[in-house]
Structure formats: C-alpha cells, structure tokens
Design a protein around this motif. Structure first.
Motif, PDB file in Angstrom:
ATOM      1  N   UNK A 173       0.834  -1.201   0.000  1.00 28.17           N
ATOM      2  CA  UNK A 173       0.000   0.000   0.000  1.00 28.17           C
ATOM      3  C   UNK A 173       0.870   1.253   0.000  1.00 28.17           C
ATOM      4  N   UNK A 174       1.903   1.266   0.825  1.00 26.95           N
ATOM      5  CA  UNK A 174       2.778   2.435   0.916  1.00 26.95           C
ATOM      6  C   UNK A 174       3.458   2.717  -0.417  1.00 26.95           C
ATOM      7  N   UNK A 175       3.982   1.686  -1.056  1.00 29.12           N
ATOM      8  CA  UNK A 175       4.693   1.886  -2.322  1.00 29.12           C
ATOM      9  C   UNK A 175       3.752   2.333  -3.432  1.00 29.12           C
ATOM     10  N   UNK A 176       2.580   1.727  -3.508  1.00 27.45           N
ATOM     11  CA  UNK A 176       1.631   2.130  -4.550  1.00 27.45           C
ATOM     12  C   UNK A 176       1.154   3.557  -4.343  1.00 27.45           C
ATOM     13  N   UNK A 177       0.903   3.943  -3.110  1.00 28.64           N
ATOM     14  CA  UNK A 177       0.462   5.311  -2.843  1.00 28.64           C
ATOM     15  C   UNK A 177       1.562   6.317  -3.159  1.00 28.64           C
ATOM     16  N   UNK A 178       2.815   5.907  -3.024  1.00 25.78           N
ATOM     17  CA  UNK A 178       3.939   6.786  -3.355  1.00 25.78           C
ATOM     18  C   UNK A 178       4.201   6.834  -4.852  1.00 25.78           C
ATOM     19  N   UNK A 442      -2.175   7.817   2.757  1.00 25.99           N
ATOM     20  CA  UNK A 442      -1.767   9.210   2.956  1.00 25.99           C
ATOM     21  C   UNK A 442      -0.266   9.321   3.175  1.00 25.99           C
ATOM     22  N   UNK A 443       0.305   8.514   4.070  1.00 24.31           N
ATOM     23  CA  UNK A 443       1.748   8.603   4.305  1.00 24.31           C
ATOM     24  C   UNK A 443       2.537   8.211   3.059  1.00 24.31           C
ATOM     25  N   UNK A 444       2.018   7.244   2.296  1.00 22.03           N
ATOM     26  CA  UNK A 444       2.688   6.880   1.058  1.00 22.03           C
ATOM     27  C   UNK A 444       2.664   7.999   0.040  1.00 22.03           C
ATOM     28  N   UNK A 445       1.492   8.635  -0.113  1.00 26.39           N
ATOM     29  CA  UNK A 445       1.378   9.728  -1.068  1.00 26.39           C
ATOM     30  C   UNK A 445       2.260  10.905  -0.667  1.00 26.39           C
ATOM     31  N   UNK A 446       2.281  11.239   0.608  1.00 22.70           N
ATOM     32  CA  UNK A 446       3.153  12.322   1.077  1.00 22.70           C
ATOM     33  C   UNK A 446       4.620  11.986   0.859  1.00 22.70           C
ATOM     34  N   UNK A 447       4.976  10.727   1.038  1.00 19.59           N
ATOM     35  CA  UNK A 447       6.367  10.317   0.843  1.00 19.59           C
ATOM     36  C   UNK A 447       6.800  10.506  -0.601  1.00 19.59           C
ATOM     37  N   UNK A 456      15.405  13.151   0.284  1.00 19.88           N
ATOM     38  CA  UNK A 456      15.408  11.835   0.909  1.00 19.88           C
ATOM     39  C   UNK A 456      14.561  10.907   0.045  1.00 19.88           C
ATOM     40  N   UNK A 457      14.978   9.652  -0.081  1.00 17.55           N
ATOM     41  CA  UNK A 457      14.290   8.752  -0.999  1.00 17.55           C
ATOM     42  C   UNK A 457      12.866   8.492  -0.519  1.00 17.55           C
ATOM     43  N   UNK A 458      11.884   8.528  -1.429  1.00 19.95           N
ATOM     44  CA  UNK A 458      10.496   8.308  -1.029  1.00 19.95           C
ATOM     45  C   UNK A 458      10.258   6.976  -0.314  1.00 19.95           C
ATOM     46  N   UNK A 464       9.110   5.078   7.081  1.00 20.29           N
ATOM     47  CA  UNK A 464       8.978   5.829   8.333  1.00 20.29           C
ATOM     48  C   UNK A 464       7.505   6.089   8.644  1.00 20.29           C
ATOM     49  N   UNK A 465       6.754   6.534   7.644  1.00 18.62           N
ATOM     50  CA  UNK A 465       5.326   6.760   7.856  1.00 18.62           C
ATOM     51  C   UNK A 465       4.594   5.491   8.209  1.00 18.62           C
ATOM     52  N   UNK A 466       5.009   4.385   7.599  1.00 19.18           N
ATOM     53  CA  UNK A 466       4.416   3.084   7.908  1.00 19.18           C
ATOM     54  C   UNK A 466       4.673   2.716   9.362  1.00 19.18           C
TER      55      UNK A 466
END
Length: 520
Positions: A173-178, A442-447, A456-458, A464-466
């Motif tokens: 989820x984090x990677x897809x949102x980013x 949300x944390x993924x998209x912000x990243x 800093x790398x997304x 970190x957000x995760x």
C-alpha cells in the motif's frame, strides 16, 4: 483553466484535512473519503454524473492495485484454518512451553513465538493462539500478566505488523500510494530494519519496566490469574471502558472469534473423512498434524532464506515486483490443499474451497475499508487519477498532491530529518483511528511528493510513515485498537497497558526515524 485547477487543489486539500480529522476523532474514515472523492471529481469535471462515476472508479482502481494483497491475506488465512482443523497450529507452539523455566525466559519466548506467527499469519490469529497455548505456562513461570501483554503487543502488533515482511500488505500500500508499486520490496526491506530498531528499544524498555514484578515460578500465579474475569467478559469490559465504536478495523472482534475457534474442541477429523469416503486422514490424523506442525515453519523459513539470499549474494537472481508476495501466497495455497486432504480426505474437494472463501471473507473484513480511502489518495496521483476521472487514454491527468507540494516547495524545510519526523507524526496521527493501515495511502502519497523536495528517498519516508501509522494504530498505543484484544486475553486494564507501552514505543519510533535518516 488555472482557476479551475486551483479550486480542484483546494477541494482536494480539504478532503485530506477531513480524513485526517476523522482519524484523529476516531471516526470511520470511509464516509469522508467517499465524499471527498465525489467533491474533487465534481470540481474537476463540473459534472455530477462524472463525479458519481468517479466514486465507483476510485474503489475499483484501488481494488485493481491492491487485490494481490487481499489474495495473499486470504490464502494465508485459509492455510491457518486448514492447520487448525488438524490441531497443527497449537502443536507448532506447544514445545515452547517446556523451556519457560522463569518469567524472564517466558518473556523472551512469548516475544519470539508471537513475532514469528504474526509475521506469517498477522497478529489477529496469533494473539489468541499464544494466549491459549503459552500464556498460562508463562504465568506459572512467574511472568506477570502485564509483562505478557506487553510482549504480545510489541512483538505482534508492533514489530511483525509494522514491517509486514512476509505478507507485504503494508509495504504494498505504501509503495503504490507513493507512485512506485515496483518498489514495494525496497519499502519492505527498510521497514523490516526500522521495525527491528523500534522493537528492540521498546522491548528493552518494556522489559526493564516489569522485570521487578517477575516472581518465582509457582502454580498459584495461574490460580490467582484464572480466578479473575472470563475472557469474553474481560474483552467486553475493555471495549466498554475505552470506546463503544472502535476504529476502521474491529480487530478485537476478529481476534475474539479466532479465540472461540481455538477454545472449541477440534473436529472429529477421522470420522469426517470416513463419512465423506476419504481414507487419507482416517489413517492417522495425529501424524499429519504433527508432520504439518513441523513442515509449515520449515517451508516458510526456507522462503525467507530464499528471499533474503539475493541480498546476501548479489549474483543470485532476485524476485521482482510482487513475486515475493505471490510466492508466499502460492505456497500457502498448496500447503492448504495438503492440510485439507490430510484432515478431510476426499471431502477436501469441498472443505478446501470453504477455507478459501473464509479467507477471502476475513481479508475483506480486515482490509475492505482501505479501498475507498486508497481510491481518494490515488485520485491525487497522476498515474491513477486518469482512470478514476474517466479520462481518455493518453490524456493528461491532474497530479494534485504533487502539484500542491511543488507550489509550497519554498516553505518546506529541505532537511531530511525534519521531513522524516513530519511524516512519522502524520503516520501516528492517522493511526489514532485504531486501524493502523487506513493512513498508509496518505503517508505513502506524502512520501512520494515530499521525498524529492527534501532530498530523501520516497521509499525511506514511506517506511517511516508506515512505522508511525502501524505502531500507533496497529495495537500498541491506541486503547480502542486491537490492543483491547491483547488486554482482554491477558486480563489487564487496557488503559494501564497503553500507559506502560507509551514511552517505550515512542522512544523506539524516534530512534528508528533517526536511523532511517542516517542510513538512507
């Protein structure tokens, strides 16, 4: 045209604020996510019909992006159900009871067993399994119930769930949102390291907090503990104490149902097989249960080594994209078939399908509300916004969140540490609703948006957000999360458990964020 774009960005930011506020107030975020998707699409297209279609498309696009995650959860759950029919799930952990010679050893054993089970099957089934099998032995060994509750929460809901290294729901989820679906493995690797750092700090501080309460082994510890409230009564009291309406995923209910399944008598495997005409399980179901209790951890342990081997030996081919999760899911499906035929013989043609259905039901109950939330944040990414808004193929789609970040680029501190702690704080705020995973879009998209700006790398920011979202809402810092189930099983006050965990977890998150900035 510029005014229209400005208004769309404004509506989108109001939608983000509404979702974050809903999380902070412990309200379910599905309704504001759907309404925000409708409002943004209406502002962009000027059509109520188009906006209504976008509401559906948002969840559909999210489902397409995330269905592989749902399927892995379903297959792993179906495997656990098949193992439970043979009693193999309890056989896997029963030998650890023999090594609990003191409360100190019991603390370490509960941490290790909870972590391993949660890594493969998530904490929801791990909590009742550990509570039913290891908790009484740990209390006899002298470990106080509060110490056992801390060990279960930190190892399961904290370390294992925040990295989610095997099933890879959170990293996916984090990677897809980013906007980097192919980088899910990188996010998982970084999250694994950060989860170890956070967990090591939290476990050390937690152990130091309860070590003086560890007593000499004695049966009277268990007698005193069992004289308290019943499991169901304890869980009900915990829920009534903190909130009648828990967050997005009512994981305490799922855990209680799993506990009821463990407390029930095992099904008459041999009789069922004979009734269905099968002979495989009728020969020796106990032998199959013991065999699978040994084979299951060996097989999945081998998978971990296989996935880690290319990192240790770069000349070996590495799994790409979602191959790692697919390998885990496929292995779970095949082992589920073996366990089903061992338990039910020829009737496994039906029971195996039932296990898959039950797994899918569990998967959508646990993760279904993520779809409309992810759909809204996918609307803010140019890669997926076109499909949600129904734009023709090849047409330029708005990149709302990234465009907003670029417009305030001069106001954002170009400090990786400041941005990393900001994303951590956002993750912790989104975890307040008690779900843990609802804030990952949300944390993924912000990243993805803030990473290039801050240098800093997304993937680092996403990890970190995760950490912030899952450690907070997954069941360590929020009393109305699945921490209620842990407190109920251990029969300790949930608010006291939160107070005990607060400092260790926060210290671990701060240190892991500093490590992330220093390493990556």
């Amino acid at each position: 045209m510029q005014g229209q774009l400005d208004s769309v960005h404004t509506v989108y930011l109001f939608g983000v604020a509404a979702i974050v506020l809903s999380m902070a107030l412990r309200a379910n975020v599905v309704v504001p996510a759907i309404l925000a998707t409708f409002a943004v699409a209406a502002a962009y297209s000027g059509s109520l019909i188009g906006a209504t279609i976008a509401v559906f498309n948002g969840s559909l696009v999210a489902a397409k992006e995330l269905f592989s995650i749902f399927l892995v959860i379903a297959l792993m759950t179906s495997l656990l159900n098949a193992l439970r029919a043979l009693g193999a799930d309890q056989l896997m952990v029963r030998p650890f009871r023999r090594v609990m010679t003191s409360g100190h050893v019991a603390f370490a054993v509960i941490v290790a067993v909870t972590y391993v089970i949660s890594l493969f099957f998530w904490p929801t089934p791990a909590v009742p399994l550990v509570a039913a099998t290891l908790l009484p032995a740990a209390i006899v060994a002298g470990l106080p119930p509060m110490g056992a509750a801390m060990a279960i929460a930190l190892a399961g809901q904290g370390m294992a769930l925040s990295s989610d290294y095997i099933i890879r729901v959170a990293p996916g989820i984090s990677a897809r949102a980013a906007g980097m679906p192919e980088a899910a493995g990188i996010v998982a690797d970084k999250a694994l390291i950060l989860s170890f750092v956070t967990g090591a700090v939290a476990l050390l501080l937690g152990y130091l907090a309860i070590r003086r309460e560890i007593r000499r082994p004695g049966q009277f510890h268990l007698d005193r503990w069992q004289s308290g409230a019943s499991l169901a009564g304890s869980l009900a009291a915990q829920r009534e104490q903190v909130a009648p309406n828990i967050g997005s995923f009512d994981k305490s209910v799922l855990a209680l149902q799993a506990a009821e399944g463990l407390d029930s008598d095992p099904p008459p495997v041999a009789e069922a097989a004979l009734a269905g005409g099968g002979t495989l399980a009728a020969t020796s179901p106990a032998r199959w249960g013991h065999g699978l209790a040994i084979a299951t951890p060996l097989v999945f342990g081998s998978l971990i080594l296989f996935m880690l081997a290319p990192k240790l030996f770069p000349e070996l081919p590495a799994l790409k994209g979602g191959d790692a999760a697919a390998l885990v899911g496929g292995t779970a499906a095949l082992m589920m078939l073996i366990a089903s035929f061992a338990a039910d013989g020829a009737r496994a043609m039906h029971t195996a399908a039932d296990h898959i259905i039950d797994g899918l039901v569990f998967s959508f109950r646990a993760m279904g509300t993520v779809l409309p939330i992810a759909g809204f944040f996918f609307l803010g990414a140019g890669e997926t916004a076109g499909a949600i808004l129904g734009l023709p193929a090849g047409a330029a789609a708005p990149d709302l969140l990234f465009e907003v970040i670029r417009s305030v680029d001069h106001l954002i501190p170009h400090s990786p540490a400041v941005v990393a702690f900001a994303v951590l704080l956002v993750g912790m705020i989104t975890g307040i609703d008690g779900s843990g995973f609802a804030g990952l879009p949300l944390t993924g998209a912000l990243s993805g948006a803030l990473g290039p700006v801050a240098g800093i790398h997304p993937t680092t920011l996403a990890a970190v957000g995760q950490m912030g979202a899952v450690w907070t809402g997954g069941g360590t810092l929020i009393a109305w999360s699945s921490l209620i189930a842990v407190a109920g099983f251990c029969r300790v006050p949930v608010l006291e458990l939160v107070r005990t965990l607060f400092l260790p977890v926060c210290a671990g998150l701060v240190l892991s964020t500093l490590v992330a900035v220093a390493l990556w």
